[in-house]
Design an enzyme around this catalytic site. Structure first.
Site, mmCIF file in Angstrom:
data_model
loop_
_atom_site.group_PDB
_atom_site.id
_atom_site.type_symbol
_atom_site.label_atom_id
_atom_site.label_comp_id
_atom_site.label_asym_id
_atom_site.label_seq_id
_atom_site.Cartn_x
_atom_site.Cartn_y
_atom_site.Cartn_z
ATOM 1 N N ASP A 21 0.845 -1.204 0.000
ATOM 2 C CA ASP A 21 0.000 0.000 0.000
ATOM 3 C C ASP A 21 0.880 1.254 0.000
ATOM 4 O OD1 ASP A 21 -2.265 1.555 0.094
ATOM 5 O OD2 ASP A 21 -3.065 0.696 1.927
ATOM 6 N N HIS A 216 -8.523 -1.164 8.456
ATOM 7 C CA HIS A 216 -7.479 -0.579 7.596
ATOM 8 C C HIS A 216 -7.728 0.937 7.542
ATOM 9 C CE1 HIS A 216 -4.866 -0.907 3.856
ATOM 10 N NE2 HIS A 216 -5.440 0.258 3.637
ATOM 11 N N HIS A 218 -6.642 4.958 7.251
ATOM 12 C CA HIS A 218 -5.707 5.966 6.749
ATOM 13 C C HIS A 218 -5.828 7.188 7.671
ATOM 14 C CE1 HIS A 218 -4.495 4.272 2.684
ATOM 15 N NE2 HIS A 218 -5.380 3.394 3.126
ATOM 16 N N CYS A 249 -3.531 5.546 -2.104
ATOM 17 C CA CYS A 249 -4.017 4.676 -3.171
ATOM 18 C C CYS A 249 -3.976 5.473 -4.463
ATOM 19 C CB CYS A 249 -5.441 4.193 -2.883
ATOM 20 S SG CYS A 249 -6.058 3.162 -4.233
ATOM 21 N N ASN A 258 -1.279 5.600 5.331
ATOM 22 C CA ASN A 258 -1.950 4.677 6.246
ATOM 23 C C ASN A 258 -1.561 5.016 7.679
ATOM 24 O OD1 ASN A 258 -1.514 3.138 3.614
ATOM 25 N ND2 ASN A 258 -2.880 1.802 4.723
#
Ligand code: HMG
Ligand code: MG
Length: 317
Positions: A21, A216, A218, A249, A258
């Protein structure tokens, strides 16, 4: 100092996403050998799940076009340290490439919104599920572990707020394909803790149990740790994070870094929650990579724990 808080798990598994990522979003492609060293250092720091790369179309994510060259450089980690090295796979072509190299853990990646599904996968939400179906079936038949990512679970840069019911429907459809775990992506970092609890509660109500859910986050609005704490209070024990806070992304504008693994480990250490990660060694790794990338890590913990370069002028009072 360790000061436990009530109602939290004793241990958390960190799903490290920096090499995938994080590096998928770098303007300059990081050399394969540097990626391999990065992943080796992450494993040596005690991370047990390290997402290594993606077997996506190389034109869509050129930064990870070296997956075939990189993955074989990691075989010793998987064997000697019992580290899991998941890879992203969008379709059957990607699965073939991953299996040919011996991958034992894959992740498909769906979207709760139509706009992101179109931009990230060139498919509608339903078409993406149809694309994943044979991938998950084949992987399961080969005893390969399958994670199902779901992006835009808390908001979408093009569509705005995303209703919880819509996220639950997409998540359930992904899990019904046979995924072993679900990762709830706050791709653009707009979640706040109450929203996290509401979504987790709604998922449980439709039969997706907490042990199969990872989060997950950010850190766009500085909420990633608060959101993580809300998830831990709900019973979640899998948390995605990216060494040094790398990431974003390429197909979602406003997706910033992240949650930094170091910031997460600092909090979990303070709460007395086991992770198996050595914070000093991890921080040194992120500082090393930041030097390679030519800019400081955005992680507050990396900055606080990294001594300034000895060549920097000392301030006179
Ligand atoms: P498409 O253009 O619709 O592909 O892209 P297609 O199925 O029409 O195939 C076109 C050509 O590509 C064919 O070749 C295929 O063989 C080839 P041709 O016959 O024309 O010579 N092809 C491939 N080649 C290599 N590897 C493959 C592959 N697939 C097809 N796997 C596709 C559809 C899914 C491939 C494309 O959209 C894609 O690769 N997307 C990936 C985007 C991506 O990686 N985004 C970042 C990850 S998601 C994320 O970061 C969010 C997350 O972190 C969670 C969060 O924060 O929310 C997970
Ligand atoms: Mg992400």
């Amino acid at each position: 100092m360790k000061v436990p808080a009530p109602g939290l798990p004793a241990r958390v598994r960190i799903h490290e996403v920096g090499a995938r990522d994080g590096l998928q979003n770098e303007k300059e492609t990081v050399p394969t050998e540097v990626k391999a060293e990065f992943i080796h250092r992450l494993a040596a720091a005690g991370l047990s799940t390290i997402e290594a790369t993606s077997f996506v179309h190389p034109k869509w994510v050129p930064q990870l076009a070296d997956a075939e060259a990189l993955f074989p450089l990691l075989g010793d980690i998987a064997e000697a340290r019992e580290v899991s090295l998941p890879v992203l796979v969008p379709n059957e072509r990607g699965l073939e490439r991953a299996l040919a190299l011996g991958a034992r853990s894959i992740a498909v990646f769906g979207s709760a919104t139509e706009t992101f599904a179109a931009r990230n996968l060139n498919r509608t939400v339903d078409e993406s599920l149809a694309m994943f179906e044979p991938v998950v079936a084949r992987a399961k038949a080969d005893q390969v572990h399958v994670r199902g990512y779901l992006s835009m679970c808390f908001g979408d840069p093009w569509e705005g707020a995303v209703p919880v019911a819509r996220v639950v429907k997409a998540a359930k459809a992904l899990m019904d394909l046979g995924c072993d775990e679900l990762s709830l992506g706050d791709t653009i970092g707009v979640a706040t803790p109450g929203h996290v609890t509401e979504l987790l509660t709604a998922l449980n109500a439709t039969g997706v149990p907490t042990p199969s859910i990872g989060v997950h986050f950010h850190d766009t609005y500085g909420q990633a740790l608060s959101n993580t704490l809300a998830a831990l209070q709900h019973g979640v024990t899998t948390v995605d994070a990216s060494a040094g806070g790398l990431g974003g992304c390429p197909y979602a504008k406003s997706a910033t870094g992240n949650l930094a693994t170091e910031d997460l480990v600092w909090m979990l250490n303070g709460l007395g929650i086991e992770t198996g990660v050595d914070l000093a060694s991890l921080t040194a790794t992120s500082a090393w990579l930041a030097e390679h990338l030519g800019r400081p890590s955005p992680s507050r913990t990396v900055r606080a724990l990294t001594p300034p370069p000895s060549s920097s002028p000392t301030r006179s009072e």
